[in-house]
Design a protein around this motif. Structure first.
Motif, PDB file in Angstrom:
ATOM      1  N   LEU A 106     -25.006  33.032  12.786  1.00 56.55           N
ATOM      2  CA  LEU A 106     -23.887  32.417  12.067  1.00 56.55           C
ATOM      3  C   LEU A 106     -23.070  31.533  13.002  1.00 56.55           C
ATOM      4  N   LYS A 107     -22.803  32.017  14.206  1.00 54.15           N
ATOM      5  CA  LYS A 107     -22.024  31.227  15.163  1.00 54.15           C
ATOM      6  C   LYS A 107     -22.720  29.908  15.489  1.00 54.15           C
ATOM      7  N   GLU A 108     -24.033  29.983  15.699  1.00 54.73           N
ATOM      8  CA  GLU A 108     -24.777  28.780  16.082  1.00 54.73           C
ATOM      9  C   GLU A 108     -24.765  27.729  14.979  1.00 54.73           C
ATOM     10  N   ILE A 109     -25.052  28.134  13.744  1.00 55.22           N
ATOM     11  CA  ILE A 109     -25.149  27.136  12.672  1.00 55.22           C
ATOM     12  C   ILE A 109     -23.788  26.614  12.236  1.00 55.22           C
ATOM     13  N   THR A 110     -22.716  27.378  12.461  1.00 58.61           N
ATOM     14  CA  THR A 110     -21.382  26.859  12.136  1.00 58.61           C
ATOM     15  C   THR A 110     -20.853  25.967  13.258  1.00 58.61           C
ATOM     16  N   ASN A 159     -22.676  23.994  15.112  1.00 53.94           N
ATOM     17  CA  ASN A 159     -23.309  22.670  15.013  1.00 53.94           C
ATOM     18  C   ASN A 159     -23.132  22.033  13.631  1.00 53.94           C
ATOM     19  N   LYS A 160     -22.265  22.646  12.808  1.00 60.12           N
ATOM     20  CA  LYS A 160     -21.913  22.116  11.484  1.00 60.12           C
ATOM     21  C   LYS A 160     -23.097  22.058  10.519  1.00 60.12           C
ATOM     22  N   GLN A 161     -24.114  22.867  10.796  1.00 63.44           N
ATOM     23  CA  GLN A 161     -25.213  22.973   9.838  1.00 63.44           C
ATOM     24  C   GLN A 161     -24.748  23.688   8.574  1.00 63.44           C
ATOM     25  N   LEU A 162     -23.769  24.572   8.752  1.00 60.49           N
ATOM     26  CA  LEU A 162     -23.128  25.277   7.637  1.00 60.49           C
ATOM     27  C   LEU A 162     -21.630  25.122   7.743  1.00 60.49           C
ATOM     28  N   ILE A 163     -21.007  24.621   6.680  1.00 58.83           N
ATOM     29  CA  ILE A 163     -19.550  24.593   6.603  1.00 58.83           C
ATOM     30  C   ILE A 163     -19.141  25.293   5.313  1.00 58.83           C
ATOM     31  N   VAL A 217     -16.056  31.954   7.961  1.00 63.39           N
ATOM     32  CA  VAL A 217     -17.362  31.321   8.130  1.00 63.39           C
ATOM     33  C   VAL A 217     -17.256  30.133   9.083  1.00 63.39           C
ATOM     34  N   ASN A 218     -16.268  29.284   8.886  1.00 63.63           N
ATOM     35  CA  ASN A 218     -16.116  28.105   9.741  1.00 63.63           C
ATOM     36  C   ASN A 218     -15.821  28.471  11.189  1.00 63.63           C
ATOM     37  N   ASP A 219     -15.215  29.645  11.392  1.00 68.18           N
ATOM     38  CA  ASP A 219     -14.952  30.125  12.755  1.00 68.18           C
ATOM     39  C   ASP A 219     -16.134  30.916  13.318  1.00 68.18           C
ATOM     40  N   GLY A 220     -17.193  31.049  12.527  1.00 66.47           N
ATOM     41  CA  GLY A 220     -18.361  31.791  12.991  1.00 66.47           C
ATOM     42  C   GLY A 220     -18.167  33.280  13.017  1.00 66.47           C
ATOM     43  N   ALA A 247     -27.036  31.259   2.380  1.00 65.53           N
ATOM     44  CA  ALA A 247     -26.544  30.035   3.024  1.00 65.53           C
ATOM     45  C   ALA A 247     -27.035  29.947   4.463  1.00 65.53           C
ATOM     46  N   VAL A 248     -27.022  31.068   5.163  1.00 68.00           N
ATOM     47  CA  VAL A 248     -27.482  31.102   6.557  1.00 68.00           C
ATOM     48  C   VAL A 248     -28.967  30.758   6.636  1.00 68.00           C
ATOM     49  N   GLU A 249     -29.779  31.340   5.759  1.00 65.73           N
ATOM     50  CA  GLU A 249     -31.214  31.066   5.792  1.00 65.73           C
ATOM     51  C   GLU A 249     -31.507  29.601   5.481  1.00 65.73           C
TER      52      GLU A 249
END
Length: 444
Positions: free
Chosen positions: A76-80, A82-86, A61-64, A38-40
């Motif tokens: 993980l922190k960055e993409i969560t 900016n809501k790229q991953l929820i 995950v939502n909290d990074g 998911a991260v990739e």
């Protein structure tokens, strides 16, 4: 086996979405396989929705908050953020995704038969909400035929037709926890679809995300079988190394020196090393998917099953040799203090699934040993229904022990300190290879 395939309008629209990074990607199961994937996919520019049955995982995950070693905390922190991953436990959001990867467990049941219930339940949840123009890829390791015989009929209960309205493929996960060189992003991928169109679309998605090559095969069954072959290869060769260790022990020969000598041959030999047994979710389990499936064809996989017997016997071999080492010191196992170094099934990870240390701990506890268990990556674990807390490895722990048992060769252990111990040190991993050996040193 690259394929030149003419896609229908549904497939072409999906391929265009993938090419333009306009597709929303779903990942079902946010564990050791799913979360790194998911991260990739999020890093590659896709909007990603992660699905899991555990609310705690979704919240983390939502909290990074990262809980998988192969994921970089900052990424993980960055993409969560900016809501790229929820992440969610609400499977109705499947209707918002264009492609979904299924990364759920496929364990063995109590009869050593494949348990595909997690795959089936994931398929049913997807079928409830799937729409025309979706790609579904199964990544969970399983026996040949699962994608076509189990998952495809479940998905077609939606009324959509595979290869025309939606696309289905199998691409086995290749995760090696703790590997410093290969990870989800740079490990080559194998992809086999139900139809050529399924293969092409799934391959294009992986090519857009990963750096490793994407190798196309003719069917999901080929891809399923090749994953079983990968792990069976290791399973059998580790069994050979373990059997050599038992024989060398009887003959008074150092098996580690034997293997190092054999490894000098530049062809025809690949070194595998013995240990206290097999661990992890793949190698101890995957070959038995094949032995189960082989019965359908009236075939008995003798070599695979014999390798399993050898590997499964190693924990008992370790305990017996430990008892013999104590006996030479005039000590009984009952009441002796044993410092067990390592619970994880391999070095520098926190994964205790199928760890051979667990049956060793169980046998030692049943025989009345007083255990002090150290693992810098595992704070606690469960043995026979009891939660056991680990303790830091200190000079005091080593001094209190009657015997030090190295079961996992974590880099963080102070091997210089261990090498200075005047107690019996039983090294099942050859961890002290490059250190001065203690006076009372025992190797596997």
């Amino acid at each position: 086996m690259e394929q030149n395939v003419q896609l229908n309008s549904v497939g072409q629209q999906l391929l265009d979405k993938i090419s333009g990074r306009e597709a929303t990607i779903g990942v079902v199961g946010l564990g050791y396989v799913g979360l790194p994937l998911a991260v990739e996919k999020a890093k590659a520019g896709y909007k990603v929705i992660g699905f899991d049955v555990q609310q705690k995982r979704a919240d983390m995950v939502n909290d990074g908050v990262n809980y998988i070693g192969d994921v970089v905390d900052e990424e993980l922190k960055e993409i969560t953020q900016n809501k790229q991953l929820i992440a969610t436990t609400d499977y109705s959001l499947i209707q918002e995704v264009d492609a979904v990867a299924i990364c759920v467990p496929t364990p063995l049941d109590t009869y050593q038969q494949p348990d595909t219930s997690y795959v089936e339940s994931s398929g049913r949840e997807i079928a409830k909400y799937m729409h025309k123009g979706m790609l579904i890829v199964l990544e969970s390791t399983t026996y040949p035929g699962t994608t076509e015989e189990v998952l495809k009929p479940i998905l077609e209960e939606s009324g959509l037709k595979c290869g025309e309205d939606f696309f289905l493929a199998y691409s086995p996960e290749r995760v090696d926890p703790g590997n410093k060189h290969f990870n989800t992003k740079n490990t080559p991928k194998v992809v086999g679809g139900i139809t050529p169109a399924c293969t092409v679309i799934a391959s294009e998605l992986y090519k857009s995300v990963l750096e490793g090559d994407v190798h196309q095969v003719s069917s999901p069954a080929v891809a399923e079988m090749e994953k079983i072959l990968e792990n069976t290869f290791r399973h059998i060769n580790i069994a050979l190394a373990n059997e050599m260790a038992v024989l060398c022990n009887k003959m008074g020969i150092d098996v580690w020196e034997v293997i190092d000598a054999a490894a000098t041959k530049p062809y025809g030999f690949m070194p595998f090393y013995p240990g206290p047994g097999l661990g992890g979710h793949c190698i101890p389990i995957d070959p038995f998917y094949l032995t189960w499936k082989a019965r359908e064809y009236n075939y008995h996989t003798r070599l695979i099953e014999l390798a399993g017997e050898i590997n499964n016997a190693m924990p008992e071999f370790v305990v017996n040799k430990l008892m013999f080492a104590l006996n030479k010191e005039g000590l009984a196992l009952r009441g002796s203090k044993i410092a067990v170094l390592g619970v994880a099934y391999k070095k520098d990870i926190d994964d205790v699934r199928e760890s051979p240390v667990l049956p060793i701990v169980e046998m030692l506890r049943n025989e009345g040993a007083d255990l002090m268990i150290c693992d810098p990556h595992v704070t606690s674990f469960r043995s026979c229904g009891t939660v056991i807390e680990t303790v830091p490895l200190t000079k005091e722990v080593l001094e209190a022990a009657d015997l030090v048992l190295i079961t996992t060769d974590h880099t963080a252990f102070d091997y210089e300190l261990i090498s200075q111990s005047n107690k019996v040190v039983f090294d099942t991993r050859n961890a002290l290879k490059n250190f001065v050996k203690p006076e009372k040193y025992v190797k596997l």
